[in-house]
Scaffold this active site. Structure first.
Site, PDB file in Angstrom:
ATOM      1  N   ARG A  84       0.816  -1.258  -0.139  1.00 36.58           N
ATOM      2  CA  ARG A  84       0.134  -0.016  -0.176  1.00 36.58           C
ATOM      3  C   ARG A  84       0.838   1.129  -0.243  1.00 36.58           C
ATOM      4  O   ARG A  84       0.726   2.386  -0.727  1.00 36.58           O
ATOM      5  CB  ARG A  84      -0.921   0.004   1.358  1.00 36.58           C
ATOM      6  N   THR A  85       1.847   1.131   0.828  1.00 41.66           N
ATOM      7  CA  THR A  85       2.575   2.772   0.935  1.00 41.66           C
ATOM      8  C   THR A  85       3.241   2.992  -0.056  1.00 41.66           C
ATOM      9  O   THR A  85       3.124   3.927  -0.824  1.00 41.66           O
ATOM     10  CB  THR A  85       3.428   2.499   2.249  1.00 41.66           C
ATOM     11  N   LYS A 113      25.782  -4.075  -3.120  1.00 41.86           N
ATOM     12  CA  LYS A 113      27.219  -3.677  -3.140  1.00 41.86           C
ATOM     13  C   LYS A 113      27.780  -3.215  -1.892  1.00 41.86           C
ATOM     14  O   LYS A 113      29.067  -2.962  -2.026  1.00 41.86           O
ATOM     15  CB  LYS A 113      27.611  -2.743  -4.416  1.00 41.86           C
ATOM     16  N   ARG A 134      11.415   3.848   2.889  1.00 45.91           N
ATOM     17  CA  ARG A 134      11.105   2.847   4.157  1.00 45.91           C
ATOM     18  C   ARG A 134      12.323   2.218   4.244  1.00 45.91           C
ATOM     19  O   ARG A 134      12.993   1.624   3.556  1.00 45.91           O
ATOM     20  CB  ARG A 134       9.964   1.821   3.595  1.00 45.91           C
ATOM     21  N   HIS A 162       5.503   5.841  11.326  1.00 43.16           N
ATOM     22  CA  HIS A 162       5.201   5.691   9.944  1.00 43.16           C
ATOM     23  C   HIS A 162       4.164   7.022   9.848  1.00 43.16           C
ATOM     24  O   HIS A 162       2.879   6.856   9.824  1.00 43.16           O
ATOM     25  CB  HIS A 162       4.230   4.473   9.969  1.00 43.16           C
TER      26      HIS A 162
END
Ligand code: NCD
Length: 335
Positions: A84-85, A113, A134, A162
């Site tokens: 969703r986000t 890397k 995120r 959040h």
């Protein structure tokens, strides 16, 4: 794959070290601002963003899209899973005529890397106008913001915050119940590791609400979040028994037990199905109340109540796109 900060990184200024430290309120408009914590939002800021989000909803329902952010680019940088986000930020940008650089699988980027978070955001800001991040570490968004010159939007920093979820949650409560002051709000489930309930509780503390925290004994609301509630002089109750409180709440905000934060899986198994909101429980709930969930759900809400008019979680998830459209327009100076 290391997601940790380089050991030689300079110390961060104290006000930018993560979710636990409250950021200052946004006082001079959203243009160019990082969105790191709900602590940045005053009631005036919230009214403003909700007003813009409502306009975005009207825009989408009437026209589908607009060209407000034409020529702008969003880098969507996700070090943790998201449906969703991530997709609502992308949809928000596309519906406003902007473009996206989606990095949803950091394992295919230079992170594999060994590139550090500061260098990854300094790379992306060469190409994009705003970065949504995120990350599994508490404070990662603040760290990124320290190194970046373009706005960083925190889409979840580990067990921290959040903020965009809390904004859409609050927007949903207002849409569903037409007020915030005077409400009795229960948060149910994993209150220890659930970042959505941390942000939502802090944000709701701007209003005259009463909290009920319902959790298994090992998953309580963190002390720093309770402190915010106490500092505002608001009342809260803590219990393990959802049946004891269901008849008296206006909002039942249910959360998933955050399996990925547990080190002991036997402990997770003991608490994972602690609460199940089902038809029987809902017979004791008020006629006018809402059941919310940030989603994804596992077993904590029965599919049998999806068609109950009080089940607001699908409407809540749709509101996420309107809120994210409003935030993108605001930080890019187009709201
Ligand atoms: C939440 C999250 O990522 O914190 N999901 C979301 O963004 N809607 C909740 C969760 O994963 O349980």
């Amino acid at each position: 794959m290391s997601l940790t900060m380089p050991t030689n990184s300079p110390l961060l200024p104290p006000s930018r070290t993560g979710g636990a430290v409250p950021a200052d309120h946004i006082t001079n408009g959203f243009y160019g601002q990082d969105i790191l914590s709900v602590s940045q939002f005053s009631r005036d800021n919230l009214d403003y963003i909700f007003g813009v989000a409502h306009e975005m909803q009207v825009l989408v329902e009437r026209f589908g899209s607009a060209d407000l952010l034409q020529g702008k680019i969003l880098a969507n940088l996700f070090y943790e899973p998201s449906t969703r986000t991530s997709s609502s930020f992308m949809a928000a940008m596309l519906r406003l005529g902007g473009q996206i650089i989606p990095i949803n699988n950091v394992q295919y980027s230079s992170v594999t890397k060994g590139e550090s978070l500061p260098d990854t955001v300094r790379t992306l800001e060469c190409y994009a106008d705003v970065i949504v991040l995120r990350h599994p570490e508490l404070g990662a968004a603040a760290t990124a913001a320290h190194y970046a010159t373009k706005p960083i939007i925190n889409a979840g920093d580990g067990v921290g915050e959040h903020p965009t979820q809390a904004l859409l949650d609050l927007f949903t409560i207002v849409q569903e119940l037409e007020r915030l002051d005077g409400l009795r709000i229960a948060m149910v489930g994993d209150l220890k590791y659930g970042r959505t309930v941390h942000s939502l509780t802090k944000l709701l503390s701007n209003y005259n609400v009463e909290f009920v925290f319902v959790n298994p004994a090992i998953l309580p609301m963190p002390a720093d979040v309770l402190q915010v509630v106490e500092n505002k002089g608001l009342r809260f109750q803590q219990t393990q028994d959802v049946h004891a409180v269901i008849s008296d709440v206006d909002v039942l905000y249910v959360t998933r037990v955050q399996k990925e934060r547990f080190t002991d899986m036997a402990q997770y198994d003991r608490v994972k199905d602690h609460y199940v909101v089902d038809e029987e429980l809902m017979t004791h709930a008020k006629e006018r109340m809402v059941v919310m969930h940030p989603l994804p759900r596992l077993n904590e809400i029965s599919y049998a109540i999806d068609n109950d008019p009080r089940a607001a979680y699908f409407r809540q998830m749709r509101n996420g796109m309107f809120i994210r459209m409003a935030l993108l327009a605001a930080v890019l100076g187009k709201a």
